[in-house]
Design a protein around this motif. Structure first.
Motif, short mmCIF file in Angstrom:
data_model
loop_
_atom_site.label_atom_id
_atom_site.label_comp_id
_atom_site.label_asym_id
_atom_site.label_seq_id
_atom_site.Cartn_x
_atom_site.Cartn_y
_atom_site.Cartn_z
N CYS A 93 0.82 -1.22 0.00
CA CYS A 93 0.00 0.00 0.00
C CYS A 93 0.85 1.26 0.00
O CYS A 93 1.89 1.32 0.68
CB CYS A 93 -0.93 -0.03 1.21
SG CYS A 93 -2.09 1.37 1.23
N CYS A 100 -3.71 -2.79 1.34
CA CYS A 100 -4.58 -1.62 1.26
C CYS A 100 -5.87 -1.74 2.08
O CYS A 100 -6.52 -0.74 2.36
CB CYS A 100 -4.96 -1.36 -0.20
SG CYS A 100 -3.55 -0.89 -1.22
N PHE A 101 -6.24 -2.96 2.44
CA PHE A 101 -7.56 -3.13 3.09
C PHE A 101 -7.45 -3.04 4.61
O PHE A 101 -7.69 -4.01 5.32
CB PHE A 101 -8.20 -4.44 2.63
CG PHE A 101 -8.57 -4.40 1.17
CD1 PHE A 101 -9.78 -3.88 0.76
CD2 PHE A 101 -7.66 -4.81 0.20
CE1 PHE A 101 -10.11 -3.79 -0.57
CE2 PHE A 101 -7.98 -4.72 -1.15
CZ PHE A 101 -9.20 -4.21 -1.54
N PHE A 102 -7.08 -1.86 5.07
CA PHE A 102 -6.81 -1.67 6.49
C PHE A 102 -7.92 -0.94 7.23
O PHE A 102 -7.78 -0.62 8.40
CB PHE A 102 -5.46 -0.96 6.70
CG PHE A 102 -5.35 0.38 6.03
CD1 PHE A 102 -5.88 1.51 6.63
CD2 PHE A 102 -4.71 0.50 4.81
CE1 PHE A 102 -5.78 2.74 6.02
CE2 PHE A 102 -4.60 1.74 4.19
CZ PHE A 102 -5.14 2.87 4.80
#
Lengths: 126, 126
Positions: A93, A100-102
């Motif tokens: 990311c 990216c999926f935080f």
């Protein structure tokens, strides 16, 4: 018919691409055009199409965080691509996180659930 | 601002959605609109927006292969959603396979790498 022609490209000539690590973690989502998908196979590294910059985007070209491609899959309709990758530097990311999926939805709030591994200012020196 | 408003919807009012199992396997890719994302949270089951049928699509409404939602995540730009799901019946794909990503690129050919678990004609009886 070549394998690239079998992909059902959007009107804009793109296909959505999901990248996941070997352990199953989904680290990013992006788009490819024909050229970038072919380059991804040739190089063995993920090359996306940047819709914002309107150009080929060899992931890691600036940061060094290249994605080595372990497998390329497509779905039932052949209109989505799934890559399994090895993430160089362990950071996919642009925020300096592993993936990216935080943001996770908790009690109707998006909560940040992953730490920044490296300050983006140190990753992107330009 | 509500959590739904934080999502960066496309011009068509949609957001791409990736669904993966708890073990990391990515089983499908689809789209949601605002209503379907809100319904997904309310029901605890995946409700997509069918672009081909132009209507809400409560996954499993016909087949019984409902997706129980374990988590809802979003990415750095909040323009993609990632669901972790428990797949009822163990079949997410309309071809009767566990997941949709059953084509793997091998020597420039798309090879089918997953078996059909149940004949779709037995799944969709209408």
């Amino acid at each position: 018919m070549s394998w690239v022609d079998e992909i059902k490209w959007t009107e804009d000539g793109l296909v959505p691409v999901i990248a996941q690590l070997d352990n199953g973690k989904v680290v990013m989502f992006a788009w490819m055009n024909r050229e970038s998908l072919q380059l991804t196979l040739e190089k063995g590294e993920a090359v996306y199409w940047s819709r914002s910059r309107n150009k080929l985007w060899h992931k890691g070209e600036e940061s060094g965080h290249v994605q080595k491609v372990l497998s390329i899959k497509s779905d039932c309709d052949k209109d989505v691509v799934l890559l399994t990758i090895e993430q160089k530097g362990g950071i996919a990311c642009h925020t300096g996180r592993e993936g990216c999926f935080f943001h996770e939805l908790q009690q109707q709030q998006w909560v940040v659930t992953e730490p920044v591994i490296k300050d983006p200012q140190l990753i992107y020196k330009k």
